[in-house]
Design an enzyme around this catalytic site. Structure first.
Site: not given
Length: 576
Positions: A32, A352, A395-396, A402, A477
């Site tokens: 509103g 690599r 996280g993991d 990445r 964790e």
């Protein structure tokens, strides 16, 4: 009932201002206190993407602005609407993302009397914004909007989120025509800062005399990809990107040595940071990480110029112009570069990277019989188009994604570590780049933060692919608790059927339990996306896989540095 809203109401003026500033899409959740703005945005033809949580609205505005190069705008209602939005505002603040957040407060006659959702929002958001004001006078709406946008895009300082709210009666009030000055509607050109000649000369002298220079790019390098490649061609230095600047330099460029990140950071004798803070991801620039390297800093934002380490040369300028000036001044000058060092780094990087790609395809299942996350990423890499927009979250799983997935355009939680951005970022990316495939690669824990936004994707027919790596846990964790404390407490989830949830909301949803079934499932999901329908794959992955971030000690938060190895090096360096 309130009077009908006109284009000259404060709400109408806000909508016209945004339209004049080329804002075509606003992300929000109705209420509103902001209804006058909401309805006038619609009247002006500005698209409203209505979401299920205000935090997601801010995430979407953040990503949309980053990918389009325009101002992201979020509209959230008072009280809990603003408090819900604060995590998104904080993330944009750390990311230095230009963003305008608009809200409302109770009518002026009800202020400080216990009205519904009456809070002093400005006091809450001021530490995480570049500019924050409550605008009570209708005649001041335009000057305040103009000033706020100027701060957002970084005039006079770092860019970042700004915040304005308005009493609802102010939004309904008329702004006198005489005070609607055209100058406030006129788009504000982004200032380009020309580099100082002396600073450029000093930087060239350092870079071209260095034997082992290293170039690291960040947020400020966006829009300077061509000039960055030209510098690397001229100097020959190795190059590292970061999550803020993925895709600026092609993977096949001979300067790219991403797989040798730790090695090159420790061996460089000179480091050029381009629009990049020396934050925890770069060891704060500490000599414990970078050895005796000197620094050259280039940025158009003060926070990216002299945080943690001063430069031997510092150039406060638009990075694109600074890079072009470096190449121009150095023309014809031979760098003192140790080419054998660069060639060795590049060769080891390729070896690599190639080994990683090969091992990802055949990564063994865990003892629980579920696939390794790298099998999932390898299958996606083989099927996603080269120009796909990748959003990585979690996280993991983010740690695996990445390094395991390359992208021309890449978004992730950023330096705040703000997991849960995946689905909202992905929705915004698909709206900002409708001709490109958008894939959200997220862990199941991170997905849960904004899982309801799949409803937003379905209602707005946003064609994106969401891939949930489902290991039924907050796995970093779990790993830390297991090895540090010997006991797992409150970090396990269930292997929920996210595909069933997706189908319930109208997405193409499919659960995948075996790696052999991945190729066909990905193809079916991409086919749905190509036909304008969002799709979700819920892929069961093993809990036995241990990511690089889990191994690094990031979860247990060392005292001096973010990673255990850096923390040990920092202690040794300080004790010398």
């Amino acid at each position: 009932m309130p009077p009908a809203l006109t284009p000259d109401s404060t709400a109408g003026v806000i909508a016209r201002f945004l339209k004049a500033r080329a804002v075509t899409t606003v992300f929000g959740l109705c209420g509103g206190h902001i209804m006058p703005i909401w309805m006038r945005l619609d009247a002006e033809g500005i698209r409203i993407v209505d979401v299920r949580d205000e935090r997601a609205a801010v995430y979407m505005a953040h990503a949309y602005g980053e990918l389009t190069g325009t101002l992201g705008v979020a509209l959230v209602t008072a009280g809990p609407g603003v408090t819900n939005a604060m995590t998104g505002i904080a993330n944009a603040h750390v990311a230095r993302a230009p963003l305008l957040v608009l809200s409302g407060v109770p009518p002026r006659a009800q202020e400080n009397r216990g009205a519904l959702q009456d809070m002093s929002h400005v006091e809450l958001v001021r530490p995480i914004t570049r500019y924050a004001r409550t605008v009570r006078e209708p005649a001041l709406a335009l000057p305040e909007l103009d000033a706020a946008v100027s701060y957002a895009i970084g005039d006079g300082g770092d860019p970042g989120p700004v915040y304005l709210d308005f009493p609802t009666d102010t939004l309904r009030a008329e702004v006198p025509r005489a005070l609607q000055l055209p100058e406030h509607f006129r788009p504000r050109a982004r200032c380009e800062i020309t580099p100082a000649e002396a600073a450029v000369a000093a930087a060239v002298a350092l870079l071209w005399k260095a034997k082992r220079p290293l170039v690291i790019s960040g947020r400020g390098a966006r829009g300077a990809g061509h000039e960055l490649v030209a510098l690397l061609d001229a100097l020959g230095a190795p190059y590292l990107d970061t999550g803020e600047s993925r895709g600026l330099v092609p993977d096949d460029h001979p300067s790219v040595v991403a797989a040798m990140r730790g090695t090159v950071m420790g061996e460089a004798d000179l480091v050029l940071t381009l629009g990049r803070r020396l934050d925890f991801q770069l060891g704060y620039g500490s000599p414990a990480v970078f050895g005796g390297a000197r620094f050259v800093r280039i940025a158009d934002a003060p926070g990216e110029l002299h945080d943690n380490r001063r430069g031997e040369a510092e150039i406060f300028a638009t990075p694109r112009l600074a890079l072009a000036a470096l190449v121009r001044v150095a023309a014809g000058r031979a760098p003192a570069l140790d080419r054998a060092w660069v060639q060795s780094l590049r060769a080891r990087h390729l070896e690599r990277a190639g080994r990683l790609r090969a091992t990802m395809r055949v990564a063994p299942d865990g003892a629980d019989g579920r696939m390794h996350p790298n099998r999932l990423l390898a299958a996606l890499a083989e099927r996603l188009p080269n120009d796909a927009v990748i959003v990585a979250d979690g996280g993991d799983f983010l740690s695996f994604a990445r390094v395991g997935v390359h992208a021309a355009t890449y978004l992730d939680p950023g330096s705040l570590g703000c997991i849960g951005v995946g689905t909202p970022f992905g929705i915004a990316a698909a709206l900002a780049a409708p001709s490109r495939t958008v894939a959200v690669l997220t862990g199941d824990g991170a997905f849960g933060f904004n899982a309801m936004e799949i409803d937003t994707a379905a209602r707005h027919r946003v064609p994106l692919l969401i891939v949930v790596a489902n290991n039924g846990a907050w796995q970093i964790e779990v790993h830390d608790q297991t090895h540090t404390h010997g006991k797992v407490v409150g970090t396990q989830l269930q292997f929920a059927d996210h595909a069933a949830m997706a189908r319930a909301f109208g997405l193409a949803g499919e659960r995948v339990e075996k790696a052999a079934d991945l190729p066909a499932a990905i193809d079916r999901a991409l086919s749905a996306v190509a036909n304008g329908r969002p799709a979700l794959l819920d892929v069961l992955v093993t809990t036995d896989a241990v990511s690089a971030d889990a191994k690094s000690g990031l979860a247990w938060v060392p005292d001096l540095q973010p990673l255990a190895a850096w923390d040990e090096a920092e202690r040794a360096w300080r004790a010398r």
